[in-house]
Design a protein around this motif. Structure first.
Motif, PDB file in Angstrom:
ATOM      1  N   ARG A 134       0.867  -1.185   0.000  1.00 47.04           N
ATOM      2  CA  ARG A 134       0.000   0.000   0.000  1.00 47.04           C
ATOM      3  C   ARG A 134       0.904   1.236   0.000  1.00 47.04           C
ATOM      4  O   ARG A 134       1.365   1.682   1.049  1.00 47.04           O
ATOM      5  CB  ARG A 134      -0.915  -0.006   1.240  1.00 47.04           C
ATOM      6  CG  ARG A 134      -1.939  -1.117   1.235  1.00 47.04           C
ATOM      7  CD  ARG A 134      -2.771  -1.119   2.505  1.00 47.04           C
ATOM      8  NE  ARG A 134      -3.854  -2.103   2.445  1.00 47.04           N
ATOM      9  CZ  ARG A 134      -3.693  -3.398   2.732  1.00 47.04           C
ATOM     10  NH1 ARG A 134      -2.500  -3.851   3.091  1.00 47.04           N
ATOM     11  NH2 ARG A 134      -4.730  -4.218   2.656  1.00 47.04           N
ATOM     12  N   PRO A 135       1.171   1.774  -1.164  1.00 51.39           N
ATOM     13  CA  PRO A 135       2.084   2.920  -1.242  1.00 51.39           C
ATOM     14  C   PRO A 135       1.570   4.090  -0.411  1.00 51.39           C
ATOM     15  O   PRO A 135       0.365   4.376  -0.409  1.00 51.39           O
ATOM     16  CB  PRO A 135       2.090   3.273  -2.735  1.00 51.39           C
ATOM     17  CG  PRO A 135       1.584   2.056  -3.429  1.00 51.39           C
ATOM     18  CD  PRO A 135       0.634   1.407  -2.492  1.00 51.39           C
ATOM     19  N   PRO A 136       2.450   4.794   0.297  1.00 49.34           N
ATOM     20  CA  PRO A 136       2.036   5.977   1.051  1.00 49.34           C
ATOM     21  C   PRO A 136       1.462   7.041   0.113  1.00 49.34           C
ATOM     22  O   PRO A 136       1.835   7.133  -1.065  1.00 49.34           O
ATOM     23  CB  PRO A 136       3.338   6.455   1.710  1.00 49.34           C
ATOM     24  CG  PRO A 136       4.236   5.252   1.713  1.00 49.34           C
ATOM     25  CD  PRO A 136       3.875   4.483   0.487  1.00 49.34           C
ATOM     26  N   GLN A 173       2.005  10.165   0.027  1.00 52.81           N
ATOM     27  CA  GLN A 173       3.030  11.072  -0.492  1.00 52.81           C
ATOM     28  C   GLN A 173       3.753  10.468  -1.695  1.00 52.81           C
ATOM     29  O   GLN A 173       4.079  11.169  -2.655  1.00 52.81           O
ATOM     30  CB  GLN A 173       4.035  11.412   0.621  1.00 52.81           C
ATOM     31  CG  GLN A 173       3.462  12.270   1.746  1.00 52.81           C
ATOM     32  CD  GLN A 173       4.515  12.607   2.786  1.00 52.81           C
ATOM     33  OE1 GLN A 173       5.620  12.063   2.785  1.00 52.81           O
ATOM     34  NE2 GLN A 173       4.171  13.526   3.702  1.00 52.81           N
ATOM     35  N   MET A 174       3.998   9.160  -1.656  1.00 57.04           N
ATOM     36  CA  MET A 174       4.663   8.497  -2.781  1.00 57.04           C
ATOM     37  C   MET A 174       3.772   8.509  -4.015  1.00 57.04           C
ATOM     38  O   MET A 174       4.246   8.760  -5.137  1.00 57.04           O
ATOM     39  CB  MET A 174       5.036   7.057  -2.416  1.00 57.04           C
ATOM     40  CG  MET A 174       5.674   6.283  -3.556  1.00 57.04           C
ATOM     41  SD  MET A 174       6.027   4.555  -3.140  1.00 57.04           S
ATOM     42  CE  MET A 174       7.397   4.778  -2.009  1.00 57.04           C
ATOM     43  N   ILE A 175       2.475   8.241  -3.815  1.00 53.48           N
ATOM     44  CA  ILE A 175       1.542   8.242  -4.946  1.00 53.48           C
ATOM     45  C   ILE A 175       1.518   9.619  -5.605  1.00 53.48           C
ATOM     46  O   ILE A 175       1.567   9.742  -6.840  1.00 53.48           O
ATOM     47  CB  ILE A 175       0.136   7.833  -4.480  1.00 53.48           C
ATOM     48  CG1 ILE A 175       0.136   6.370  -4.018  1.00 53.48           C
ATOM     49  CG2 ILE A 175      -0.883   8.045  -5.600  1.00 53.48           C
ATOM     50  CD1 ILE A 175      -1.192   5.904  -3.453  1.00 53.48           C
ATOM     51  N   LYS A 176       1.451  10.664  -4.786  1.00 54.10           N
ATOM     52  CA  LYS A 176       1.419  12.023  -5.321  1.00 54.10           C
ATOM     53  C   LYS A 176       2.732  12.376  -6.011  1.00 54.10           C
ATOM     54  O   LYS A 176       2.743  12.988  -7.092  1.00 54.10           O
ATOM     55  CB  LYS A 176       1.131  13.000  -4.182  1.00 54.10           C
ATOM     56  CG  LYS A 176       1.032  14.445  -4.627  1.00 54.10           C
ATOM     57  CD  LYS A 176       0.710  15.354  -3.441  1.00 54.10           C
ATOM     58  CE  LYS A 176       0.625  16.810  -3.874  1.00 54.10           C
ATOM     59  NZ  LYS A 176       0.297  17.711  -2.718  1.00 54.10           N
ATOM     60  N   ARG A 177       3.839  11.980  -5.405  1.00 54.38           N
ATOM     61  CA  ARG A 177       5.153  12.309  -5.966  1.00 54.38           C
ATOM     62  C   ARG A 177       5.375  11.620  -7.308  1.00 54.38           C
ATOM     63  O   ARG A 177       5.868  12.237  -8.265  1.00 54.38           O
ATOM     64  CB  ARG A 177       6.229  11.886  -4.963  1.00 54.38           C
ATOM     65  CG  ARG A 177       7.652  12.190  -5.403  1.00 54.38           C
ATOM     66  CD  ARG A 177       8.651  11.890  -4.307  1.00 54.38           C
ATOM     67  NE  ARG A 177       8.686  10.480  -3.945  1.00 54.38           N
ATOM     68  CZ  ARG A 177       8.273  10.001  -2.774  1.00 54.38           C
ATOM     69  NH1 ARG A 177       7.766  10.815  -1.848  1.00 54.38           N
ATOM     70  NH2 ARG A 177       8.356   8.708  -2.519  1.00 54.38           N
ATOM     71  N   GLU A 178       4.997  10.359  -7.382  1.00 52.99           N
ATOM     72  CA  GLU A 178       5.192   9.633  -8.632  1.00 52.99           C
ATOM     73  C   GLU A 178       4.224  10.094  -9.716  1.00 52.99           C
ATOM     74  O   GLU A 178       4.562  10.099 -10.898  1.00 52.99           O
ATOM     75  CB  GLU A 178       5.032   8.133  -8.384  1.00 52.99           C
ATOM     76  CG  GLU A 178       6.104   7.535  -7.481  1.00 52.99           C
ATOM     77  CD  GLU A 178       7.491   7.697  -8.046  1.00 52.99           C
ATOM     78  OE1 GLU A 178       7.659   7.535  -9.276  1.00 52.99           O
ATOM     79  OE2 GLU A 178       8.427   7.997  -7.275  1.00 52.99           O
ATOM     80  N   LEU A 209       0.764   5.059  -9.447  1.00 52.65           N
ATOM     81  CA  LEU A 209       0.853   3.865  -8.622  1.00 52.65           C
ATOM     82  C   LEU A 209      -0.535   3.432  -8.151  1.00 52.65           C
ATOM     83  O   LEU A 209      -1.422   4.272  -7.956  1.00 52.65           O
ATOM     84  CB  LEU A 209       1.740   4.130  -7.393  1.00 52.65           C
ATOM     85  CG  LEU A 209       3.176   4.578  -7.680  1.00 52.65           C
ATOM     86  CD1 LEU A 209       3.914   4.816  -6.371  1.00 52.65           C
ATOM     87  CD2 LEU A 209       3.908   3.541  -8.532  1.00 52.65           C
ATOM     88  N   PRO A 210      -0.709   2.136  -7.943  1.00 47.57           N
ATOM     89  CA  PRO A 210      -1.979   1.674  -7.380  1.00 47.57           C
ATOM     90  C   PRO A 210      -2.031   2.006  -5.888  1.00 47.57           C
ATOM     91  O   PRO A 210      -1.005   2.183  -5.236  1.00 47.57           O
ATOM     92  CB  PRO A 210      -1.919   0.165  -7.610  1.00 47.57           C
ATOM     93  CG  PRO A 210      -0.454  -0.158  -7.570  1.00 47.57           C
ATOM     94  CD  PRO A 210       0.224   1.016  -8.215  1.00 47.57           C
ATOM     95  N   GLU A 249       4.821  -9.727  -9.067  1.00 48.50           N
ATOM     96  CA  GLU A 249       4.769  -8.375  -9.612  1.00 48.50           C
ATOM     97  C   GLU A 249       4.819  -7.311  -8.522  1.00 48.50           C
ATOM     98  O   GLU A 249       4.907  -6.120  -8.830  1.00 48.50           O
ATOM     99  CB  GLU A 249       3.490  -8.204 -10.446  1.00 48.50           C
ATOM    100  CG  GLU A 249       3.384  -9.157 -11.635  1.00 48.50           C
ATOM    101  CD  GLU A 249       4.541  -8.992 -12.605  1.00 48.50           C
ATOM    102  OE1 GLU A 249       4.961  -7.829 -12.810  1.00 48.50           O
ATOM    103  OE2 GLU A 249       5.022 -10.003 -13.137  1.00 48.50           O
ATOM    104  N   ASN A 250       4.767  -7.727  -7.291  1.00 45.90           N
ATOM    105  CA  ASN A 250       4.769  -6.781  -6.176  1.00 45.90           C
ATOM    106  C   ASN A 250       6.198  -6.310  -5.913  1.00 45.90           C
ATOM    107  O   ASN A 250       7.118  -7.123  -5.782  1.00 45.90           O
ATOM    108  CB  ASN A 250       4.209  -7.467  -4.925  1.00 45.90           C
ATOM    109  CG  ASN A 250       3.894  -6.496  -3.810  1.00 45.90           C
ATOM    110  OD1 ASN A 250       4.739  -5.703  -3.415  1.00 45.90           O
ATOM    111  ND2 ASN A 250       2.685  -6.576  -3.291  1.00 45.90           N
ATOM    112  N   PRO A 251       6.439  -5.008  -5.826  1.00 42.61           N
ATOM    113  CA  PRO A 251       7.802  -4.504  -5.628  1.00 42.61           C
ATOM    114  C   PRO A 251       8.399  -4.848  -4.270  1.00 42.61           C
ATOM    115  O   PRO A 251       9.621  -4.689  -4.086  1.00 42.61           O
ATOM    116  CB  PRO A 251       7.659  -2.984  -5.800  1.00 42.61           C
ATOM    117  CG  PRO A 251       6.233  -2.704  -5.531  1.00 42.61           C
ATOM    118  CD  PRO A 251       5.473  -3.906  -6.016  1.00 42.61           C
TER     119      PRO A 251
END
Length: 246
Positions: free
Chosen positions: A163-165, A167-172, A179-180, A188-190
């Motif tokens: 579950r990406p944070p 802030q990471m979703i917004k930054r990417e 990002l999902p 496929e999961n990082p």
């Protein structure tokens, strides 16, 4: 005898009288024309060879056309043979052997069982007894995402969900990479095959599906390991293990 001689002389006189007298000019008189048959295939013409005025044509023999029987295939459509394109081979940079797991000498002050992560050299050390340590290559935080500190392992997960944070979703997303909000565990999961959660932070020691990145500053702060290496470490440590990031 006399009678015989007279008979011969008389016959010669009669023959001479029947012969037309010729003159010297007769040899230059016009001769009757030679009639040539219009049928040039007449046998006597073929015997003239290179006679003047006659052109001998040689017959051209045509080669017979060969036809090959094709097997009857009423239910199949024949197509032209097309060579299949060669498979495109994508090669990845191989991991430097220095980042593969190995036993090394270690003279630090940490107790056996402690994990020490050197973010400068990109190594993780699991401290052992008798001045030894098991060393693994890792990927660490890229510029702007470096950090240091001491935490304990508070959780362990096999094939963890991601579950990406926010802030990471917004930054990417600002970079055009979306990002999902959730991704189930799997190849496929990082986060890879295993994850060790550090304290109450969002940082983890985890696997990766990009093993060629090991040995570089590549993450958003997490400590990245090859899947086979994080599985090995996962089996060697427990919840409560101290982790020092330097």
């Amino acid at each position: 005898m006399k009678r015989v001689l007279l008979s011969v002389l008389g016959g010669m006189a009669i023959f001479a009288a029947g012969v037309t007298p010729s003159t010297a000019g007769d040899r230059y008189a016009d001769r009757p024309p030679v009639m040539v048959s219009p049928d040039l295939s007449a046998p006597w013409v073929l015997q003239l060879g290179q006679a003047p005025g006659i052109v001998r044509r040689q017959a051209v023999r045509q080669q017979p056309r060969l036809r090959y029987a094709q097997p009857a295939q009423p239910d199949k459509v024949q197509t032209a043979a097309v060579q299949a394109p060669a498979k495109r081979m994508v090669t990845r940079a191989q991991i430097n052997p220095i980042y593969l797991p190995q036993e090394v000498a270690y003279d630090g002050p940490q107790k056996p069982g402690t994990i020490v992560i050197d973010t400068t050299q990109n190594f993780l050390f699991l401290i052992e007894k008798n001045g030894k340590a098991r060393r693994y290559g890792v990927g660490t935080g890229k510029p702007g995402f470096e950090w240091s500190g001491t935490h304990k392992i508070t959780n362990k997960r096999e094939w963890p969900d991601w579950r990406p944070p926010a802030q990471m979703i917004k930054r990417e997303a600002a970079k055009g990479r979306y990002l999902p909000t959730y991704l189930a565990g799997g190849m496929e999961n990082p986060l890879g095959a295993r994850a060790l959660y550090l304290g109450t932070t969002e940082y983890r020691i985890h696997g990766t599906n990009q093993p060629w990145t090991i040995g570089g500053a590549v993450s958003s702060g997490c400590i990245r390991m090859r899947n086979e290496d994080v599985v090995d470490l996962y089996e060697r440590v427990n919840v409560g293990t101290t982790v020092e990031v330097i």
